[in-house]
Design a protein around this motif. Structure first.
Motif, PDB file in Angstrom:
ATOM      1  N   MET A   1      42.253  34.810  49.896  1.00 47.71           N
ATOM      2  CA  MET A   1      41.095  34.451  49.094  1.00 47.71           C
ATOM      3  C   MET A   1      40.872  35.514  48.012  1.00 47.71           C
ATOM      4  SD  MET A   1      39.724  31.668  49.973  1.00 47.71           S
ATOM      5  CE  MET A   1      39.608  30.507  51.269  1.00 47.71           C
ATOM      6  N   LEU A   2      40.334  35.047  46.920  1.00 43.97           N
ATOM      7  CA  LEU A   2      40.053  35.931  45.799  1.00 43.97           C
ATOM      8  C   LEU A   2      38.630  36.448  45.872  1.00 43.97           C
ATOM      9  CD1 LEU A   2      41.425  33.617  42.956  1.00 43.97           C
ATOM     10  CD2 LEU A   2      42.609  35.542  44.014  1.00 43.97           C
ATOM     11  N   ASN A   3      38.407  37.637  45.337  1.00 46.51           N
ATOM     12  CA  ASN A   3      37.015  38.056  45.161  1.00 46.51           C
ATOM     13  C   ASN A   3      36.532  37.488  43.822  1.00 46.51           C
ATOM     14  OD1 ASN A   3      37.571  39.899  42.984  1.00 46.51           O
ATOM     15  ND2 ASN A   3      38.149  41.479  44.471  1.00 46.51           N
ATOM     16  N   THR A   4      35.256  37.615  43.559  1.00 48.68           N
ATOM     17  CA  THR A   4      34.665  37.014  42.362  1.00 48.68           C
ATOM     18  C   THR A   4      35.322  37.505  41.086  1.00 48.68           C
ATOM     19  OG1 THR A   4      32.583  36.778  43.519  1.00 48.68           O
ATOM     20  CG2 THR A   4      32.491  36.658  41.118  1.00 48.68           C
ATOM     21  N   GLN A   5      35.570  38.791  40.992  1.00 47.78           N
ATOM     22  CA  GLN A   5      36.179  39.346  39.780  1.00 47.78           C
ATOM     23  C   GLN A   5      37.589  38.792  39.571  1.00 47.78           C
ATOM     24  OE1 GLN A   5      36.235  43.642  39.494  1.00 47.78           O
ATOM     25  NE2 GLN A   5      37.642  43.599  37.765  1.00 47.78           N
ATOM     26  N   GLN A   6      38.381  38.735  40.638  1.00 48.34           N
ATOM     27  CA  GLN A   6      39.739  38.201  40.518  1.00 48.34           C
ATOM     28  C   GLN A   6      39.717  36.734  40.069  1.00 48.34           C
ATOM     29  OE1 GLN A   6      40.738  39.089  44.593  1.00 48.34           O
ATOM     30  NE2 GLN A   6      42.209  40.687  43.980  1.00 48.34           N
ATOM     31  N   ALA A   7      38.812  35.959  40.656  1.00 49.55           N
ATOM     32  CA  ALA A   7      38.707  34.545  40.295  1.00 49.55           C
ATOM     33  C   ALA A   7      38.334  34.388  38.819  1.00 49.55           C
ATOM     34  CB  ALA A   7      37.687  33.848  41.192  1.00 49.55           C
ATOM     35  N   ARG A   8      37.378  35.180  38.367  1.00 50.45           N
ATOM     36  CA  ARG A   8      36.970  35.097  36.958  1.00 50.45           C
ATOM     37  C   ARG A   8      38.088  35.522  36.014  1.00 50.45           C
ATOM     38  NH1 ARG A   8      31.875  33.505  36.695  1.00 50.45           N
ATOM     39  NH2 ARG A   8      30.411  34.042  38.358  1.00 50.45           N
ATOM     40  N   GLU A   9      38.879  36.507  36.414  1.00 46.60           N
ATOM     41  CA  GLU A   9      40.010  36.943  35.587  1.00 46.60           C
ATOM     42  C   GLU A   9      41.065  35.849  35.470  1.00 46.60           C
ATOM     43  OE1 GLU A   9      41.435  40.684  37.139  1.00 46.60           O
ATOM     44  OE2 GLU A   9      39.550  41.707  36.640  1.00 46.60           O
ATOM     45  N   ILE A  10      41.333  35.170  36.577  1.00 44.49           N
ATOM     46  CA  ILE A  10      42.315  34.078  36.547  1.00 44.49           C
ATOM     47  C   ILE A  10      41.851  32.987  35.583  1.00 44.49           C
ATOM     48  CG2 ILE A  10      43.243  32.156  37.900  1.00 44.49           C
ATOM     49  CD1 ILE A  10      43.530  34.157  40.231  1.00 44.49           C
ATOM     50  N   LEU A  11      40.583  32.613  35.683  1.00 42.75           N
ATOM     51  CA  LEU A  11      40.060  31.584  34.785  1.00 42.75           C
ATOM     52  C   LEU A  11      40.084  32.047  33.327  1.00 42.75           C
ATOM     53  CD1 LEU A  11      38.821  28.815  34.345  1.00 42.75           C
ATOM     54  CD2 LEU A  11      36.570  29.828  34.814  1.00 42.75           C
ATOM     55  N   ALA A  12      39.704  33.279  33.081  1.00 41.71           N
ATOM     56  CA  ALA A  12      39.670  33.800  31.707  1.00 41.71           C
ATOM     57  C   ALA A  12      41.065  33.807  31.078  1.00 41.71           C
ATOM     58  CB  ALA A  12      39.072  35.199  31.692  1.00 41.71           C
ATOM     59  N   ASN A  13      42.096  33.963  31.902  1.00 41.93           N
ATOM     60  CA  ASN A  13      43.462  34.031  31.390  1.00 41.93           C
ATOM     61  C   ASN A  13      44.218  32.706  31.487  1.00 41.93           C
ATOM     62  OD1 ASN A  13      43.516  36.822  30.646  1.00 41.93           O
ATOM     63  ND2 ASN A  13      43.492  37.309  32.822  1.00 41.93           N
ATOM     64  N   ALA A  14      43.559  31.665  31.982  1.00 42.51           N
ATOM     65  CA  ALA A  14      44.226  30.376  32.190  1.00 42.51           C
ATOM     66  C   ALA A  14      44.254  29.557  30.907  1.00 42.51           C
ATOM     67  CB  ALA A  14      43.504  29.608  33.287  1.00 42.51           C
ATOM     68  N   ASP A  15      45.161  28.599  30.886  1.00 44.97           N
ATOM     69  CA  ASP A  15      45.247  27.647  29.784  1.00 44.97           C
ATOM     70  C   ASP A  15      44.469  26.392  30.154  1.00 44.97           C
ATOM     71  OD1 ASP A  15      47.040  29.257  28.297  1.00 44.97           O
ATOM     72  OD2 ASP A  15      48.757  28.458  29.422  1.00 44.97           O
ATOM     73  N   LEU A  16      43.586  25.937  29.280  1.00 46.75           N
ATOM     74  CA  LEU A  16      42.885  24.679  29.483  1.00 46.75           C
ATOM     75  C   LEU A  16      43.863  23.539  29.199  1.00 46.75           C
ATOM     76  CD1 LEU A  16      40.276  23.007  29.929  1.00 46.75           C
ATOM     77  CD2 LEU A  16      39.872  23.218  27.461  1.00 46.75           C
ATOM     78  N   LEU A  17      44.108  22.706  30.211  1.00 45.77           N
ATOM     79  CA  LEU A  17      45.012  21.568  30.034  1.00 45.77           C
ATOM     80  C   LEU A  17      44.267  20.283  29.707  1.00 45.77           C
ATOM     81  CD1 LEU A  17      47.660  21.948  32.891  1.00 45.77           C
ATOM     82  CD2 LEU A  17      47.789  22.731  30.526  1.00 45.77           C
ATOM     83  N   CYS A  18      43.143  20.063  30.408  1.00 51.27           N
ATOM     84  CA  CYS A  18      42.370  18.829  30.230  1.00 51.27           C
ATOM     85  C   CYS A  18      40.893  19.171  30.261  1.00 51.27           C
ATOM     86  CB  CYS A  18      42.672  17.832  31.344  1.00 51.27           C
ATOM     87  SG  CYS A  18      44.393  17.349  31.450  1.00 51.27           S
TER      88      CYS A  18
END
Length: 182
Positions: A1-18
């Motif tokens: 499981m991710l902590n809050t900071q890790q989860a937010r970093e993944i989203l911030a660096n992700a590509d929006l597909l839809c």
């Protein structure tokens, strides 16, 4: 499981597909297709936990025919990014016998899980089997099953949002994202 900071970093660096509006358009189209095909069937709808919870929860109110509802829980992924051994947490029950069954799932990746669900449901005596997946991943490989109803086709990337998670996080996003490719 991710902590809050890790989860937010993944989203911030992700590509929006839809985007969320694209997701909702696909949802409404799938509902219309299911309504047209199953309106006179009174099916048993089985939602595959936990990924299909968002898709199921938004799709069911759009279906304009009587239905019965239940769930099953099977996984090949857990919190991993690659499929492994099939693990039944809640198998289909005997209430499928003599029914038209519609299984709802979040994504058709390799197809092994949905194929196993279909086999089990038919072995238990369902008279017909249909499947609806919100997303079908274009893996470039032949899959053992094709979904009857598909919301969106996605590229062969690790995706999350709209019921699909990344290490347990972000199922609640209204849009679909992909992990940034290196």
């Amino acid at each position: 499981m991710l902590n809050t900071q890790q989860a937010r970093e993944i989203l911030a660096n992700a590509d929006l597909l839809c985007a969320a509006d694209t997701v909702q358009t696909a949802l409404h189209r799938v509902a219309a297709e299911i309504n047209a095909s199953l309106a006179d069937q009174h099916p048993l709808v089985l939602s595959v936990m936990g990924g299909a919870v968002v898709f199921s929860g938004q799709l069911l109110p759009l279906l304009d025919f009587p239905l019965d509802f239940d769930y099953l829980h099977v996984s090949r992924y857990g919190n991993a990014q690659r499929g492994g051994e099939l693990h039944w947490k809640v198998a289909p029950r005997e209430n499928v016998q003599g029914k038209t069954v519609l299984v709802l799932d979040d994504i058709l990746d390799e197809g092994e899980t949905l194929h196993a669900i279909k086999q089990r449901v038919l072995e238990l005596g369902a008279t017909a089997f249909y499947s609806a997946v919100f997303a079908d991943k274009d893996t470039g490989k032949v899959k053992p099953i094709r979904a009857d109803f598909v919301g969106l086709t996605l590229p062969n990337r690790f995706v999350f949002g709209y019921g699909m998670d990344i290490h347990g996080a972000w199922r609640n996003l209204p849009a679909i994202y992909a992990v940034k490719e290196n």
